[in-house]
Design a protein around this motif. Sequence first.
Motif, short mmCIF file in Angstrom:
data_model
loop_
_atom_site.label_atom_id
_atom_site.label_comp_id
_atom_site.label_asym_id
_atom_site.label_seq_id
_atom_site.Cartn_x
_atom_site.Cartn_y
_atom_site.Cartn_z
N THR A 115 0.84 -1.20 0.00
CA THR A 115 0.00 0.00 0.00
C THR A 115 0.88 1.25 0.00
N TYR A 116 0.24 2.37 -0.28
CA TYR A 116 0.94 3.65 -0.24
C TYR A 116 0.98 4.17 1.20
N ASP A 154 -3.83 5.65 -2.19
CA ASP A 154 -4.38 4.32 -2.45
C ASP A 154 -5.35 4.31 -3.62
N ASP A 155 -5.89 5.48 -3.98
CA ASP A 155 -6.83 5.57 -5.09
C ASP A 155 -6.14 5.63 -6.45
N ILE A 156 -4.82 5.68 -6.47
CA ILE A 156 -4.08 5.78 -7.73
C ILE A 156 -4.27 4.50 -8.55
N ASN A 157 -4.62 4.67 -9.81
CA ASN A 157 -4.78 3.54 -10.71
C ASN A 157 -3.53 3.43 -11.57
N GLU A 158 -2.83 2.31 -11.48
CA GLU A 158 -1.59 2.13 -12.23
C GLU A 158 -1.76 1.30 -13.50
N GLU A 161 -3.29 7.65 2.60
CA GLU A 161 -4.53 7.02 2.17
C GLU A 161 -5.02 7.55 0.83
N GLU A 162 -4.76 8.84 0.56
CA GLU A 162 -5.20 9.41 -0.72
C GLU A 162 -4.54 8.70 -1.89
#
Length: 196
Positions: free
Chosen positions: A15-16, A22-26, A19-20
Amino acid sequence: LIMPRIPPLSRKMNTYVTEEADDINEEVPDEHNIFTYGYAQAVKRGSKAKGLTDFFKQGGQNILDMWMGVAPIVMALGTIALVIAEFTPFFTWLGMPFIPLLELMQIPSAQAASETILVGFADMFLPAIIGASIESEMTRFIIACLSVTQLIYMSEVGGLLLGSKVPVNLTDLFIIFLERTIITLPIITLVAHLLF
């Protein structure tokens, strides 16, 4: 290639830190390949930059934070480790289990080299200082390469990691240090045998 796949790193959550993030789409969209998508993302990120003045201001702040937060720890740990290495047999005792391994790998001056293996955990330059008197060029080459590839030194990288949000503790760092030593020593020794 190896370290992230074995404990303790393999047991860390994927995880990052925030928390913000965590929404990153790779996932790479179908209309892009990995390089064009990476370039597009870099341009998008660059467009959010506030300017050259803010860049240097923020960079200067980061540098000062590092100097003021890390430099005292680096100097203190480095000095203590050097005193222990020069005036006590502590690192000689710690290195004794490595003597048979170094002899098996046909490394000249195995006993002197064994003293430098674990001292690298304290500081990157200590193995080179301690090993400077070793006559064998091959052994000095192995010591120098190993001290760089061990990567975790408490006086520098270790202090930074412990002070950061990266979820590692002192035990994790020592285990990572030992694993890097065990993984890279045979590779460095093989290269040394080819060169010398």
